[in-house]
Design a protein around this motif. Structure first.
Motif, short mmCIF file in Angstrom:
data_model
loop_
_atom_site.label_atom_id
_atom_site.label_comp_id
_atom_site.label_asym_id
_atom_site.label_seq_id
_atom_site.Cartn_x
_atom_site.Cartn_y
_atom_site.Cartn_z
N TYR A 129 -8.17 -45.34 6.00
CA TYR A 129 -7.78 -44.27 6.92
C TYR A 129 -7.46 -44.84 8.30
O TYR A 129 -6.46 -44.46 8.92
CB TYR A 129 -8.90 -43.24 7.00
N SER A 168 -0.98 -33.53 18.49
CA SER A 168 -1.61 -32.24 18.78
C SER A 168 -2.66 -31.88 17.73
O SER A 168 -2.99 -30.71 17.56
CB SER A 168 -0.53 -31.15 18.88
N PRO A 179 -5.57 -33.97 14.52
CA PRO A 179 -5.92 -35.21 13.82
C PRO A 179 -4.93 -35.59 12.73
O PRO A 179 -4.24 -34.73 12.17
CB PRO A 179 -7.30 -34.88 13.21
N VAL A 180 -4.86 -36.89 12.45
CA VAL A 180 -4.06 -37.40 11.35
C VAL A 180 -4.75 -37.03 10.04
O VAL A 180 -5.93 -37.34 9.84
CB VAL A 180 -3.92 -38.94 11.44
N ARG A 181 -4.03 -36.33 9.15
CA ARG A 181 -4.53 -36.01 7.82
C ARG A 181 -4.08 -37.10 6.86
O ARG A 181 -2.91 -37.52 6.89
CB ARG A 181 -3.99 -34.68 7.33
N SER A 182 -4.97 -37.50 5.96
CA SER A 182 -4.64 -38.58 5.04
C SER A 182 -5.00 -38.20 3.62
O SER A 182 -6.15 -37.87 3.34
CB SER A 182 -5.40 -39.84 5.44
N ALA A 183 -4.03 -38.21 2.72
CA ALA A 183 -4.28 -38.01 1.29
C ALA A 183 -3.52 -39.11 0.56
O ALA A 183 -2.35 -39.37 0.87
CB ALA A 183 -3.78 -36.65 0.82
N ALA A 184 -4.20 -39.77 -0.41
CA ALA A 184 -3.57 -40.84 -1.20
C ALA A 184 -2.88 -41.84 -0.25
O ALA A 184 -3.52 -42.33 0.68
CB ALA A 184 -2.60 -40.24 -2.21
N ALA A 208 -0.28 -37.43 7.44
CA ALA A 208 0.42 -36.24 7.94
C ALA A 208 -0.13 -35.94 9.32
O ALA A 208 -1.35 -35.92 9.51
CB ALA A 208 0.20 -35.05 7.01
N PHE A 209 0.77 -35.74 10.30
CA PHE A 209 0.26 -35.53 11.67
C PHE A 209 1.15 -34.58 12.45
O PHE A 209 2.37 -34.63 12.39
CB PHE A 209 0.09 -36.87 12.40
N PRO A 210 0.49 -33.69 13.23
CA PRO A 210 1.18 -32.73 14.08
C PRO A 210 1.33 -33.31 15.48
O PRO A 210 0.41 -33.94 16.00
CB PRO A 210 0.24 -31.53 14.08
N PHE A 211 2.49 -33.08 16.08
CA PHE A 211 2.69 -33.59 17.44
C PHE A 211 3.78 -32.79 18.12
O PHE A 211 4.43 -31.93 17.52
CB PHE A 211 3.05 -35.09 17.42
N ILE A 224 5.81 -31.70 12.52
CA ILE A 224 4.85 -32.37 11.64
C ILE A 224 5.59 -33.47 10.90
O ILE A 224 6.65 -33.21 10.31
CB ILE A 224 4.21 -31.38 10.65
N ILE A 235 5.38 -36.56 7.94
CA ILE A 235 4.66 -37.14 6.80
C ILE A 235 5.13 -38.58 6.61
O ILE A 235 6.31 -38.83 6.39
CB ILE A 235 4.92 -36.36 5.49
N ALA A 276 10.27 -35.38 8.57
CA ALA A 276 9.91 -34.63 9.78
C ALA A 276 10.22 -33.15 9.56
O ALA A 276 11.34 -32.79 9.19
CB ALA A 276 10.68 -35.15 10.98
N VAL A 308 -2.82 -33.96 -2.01
CA VAL A 308 -1.79 -34.84 -2.53
C VAL A 308 -2.45 -36.05 -3.19
O VAL A 308 -3.39 -36.64 -2.63
CB VAL A 308 -0.85 -35.28 -1.39
N ARG A 333 5.86 -25.11 11.36
CA ARG A 333 7.11 -25.83 11.49
C ARG A 333 7.99 -25.49 10.29
O ARG A 333 7.49 -25.47 9.15
CB ARG A 333 6.88 -27.34 11.49
N ILE A 381 -3.08 -30.22 6.52
CA ILE A 381 -1.69 -29.80 6.72
C ILE A 381 -1.13 -29.44 5.35
O ILE A 381 -1.24 -30.23 4.41
CB ILE A 381 -0.83 -30.91 7.37
N TYR A 390 -2.33 -31.96 2.55
CA TYR A 390 -2.64 -33.29 3.05
C TYR A 390 -4.00 -33.27 3.75
O TYR A 390 -4.15 -32.68 4.81
CB TYR A 390 -1.55 -33.77 4.01
N TRP A 391 -4.98 -33.88 3.10
CA TRP A 391 -6.32 -34.04 3.69
C TRP A 391 -7.10 -35.04 2.84
O TRP A 391 -6.76 -35.29 1.69
CB TRP A 391 -7.06 -32.70 3.77
N ASN A 413 -11.15 -36.22 6.93
CA ASN A 413 -10.78 -35.00 7.65
C ASN A 413 -11.85 -33.92 7.58
O ASN A 413 -11.64 -32.80 8.06
CB ASN A 413 -9.45 -34.46 7.11
#
Lengths: 116, 116
Positions: free
Chosen positions: A3, A67, A69-74, A78-81, A93, A95, A109, B39, B71, B93, B110-111, B115
């Protein structure tokens, strides 16, 4: 891929815009990377096309502000900004998908006119 | 599909958890919907498998709180939120993809453990 490594890649991405540093972009992305920004538009395929796209984006003076936290799967992040450019702000957002070498092979995006 | 319709679908999704209302879930999703949450995990394919998944999720008492704007690019909606369940909170997300009838045909969440 841990992560923390994915978060570091996102932070370097933000830094690339801050410093208008194309070397960071070239380092983050894989040779066979595909960028679709926004989703539904023509894809930038391969590192040279990707870099040409970012030369325009970085050259515009746009800055990124995370804006959430960074979400992480596999193998993804994924991150919002927000993109800030002068008085303009866009909610986005992204990916990232990483390959086994830890390079970004796909970026999508998510944003549209209503997010400006 | 207008932006407002996509936002409405996301808001109904939140409402489904608030009210533990499976009828809303069944109405939002297409017959041939595929849900991948998170995911990288086994996909729930088709409306019956999707509903079985949500019966568990809604039954757990989990509530969703949006943490930023929806979005929208092309036929998608991407939105950041938190799942709240007792003292636990997860940053997620989701990406919805809509078909031409305005139903969700694909949901990807995505998590990961970081997270939570």
């Amino acid at each position: 891929m841990e992560y923390a490594d994915k978060v570091a890649a996102v932070e370097r991405y933000v830094e690339a815009f801050d410093k208008q540093d194309m070397a960071i972009i070239r380092d983050i992305y894989a040779e066979d990377a595909i960028v679709e920004d926004p989703v539904g538009s023509d894809k930038h395929v391969g590192i040279e096309a990707v870099c040409a796209f970012y030369e325009g984006a970085l050259g515009s003076g746009a800055k990124l502000v995370l804006s959430g936290p960074v979400r992480s799967a596999a193998n993804t992040a994924a991150f919002p900004f927000q993109v800030k450019m002068g008085d303009m702000s866009i909610d986005i957002i992204d990916i990232f998908e990483f390959n086994e070498a830890g390079k970004v092979v796909s970026m999508k995006a998510y944003w549209g006119p209503e997010n400006m």
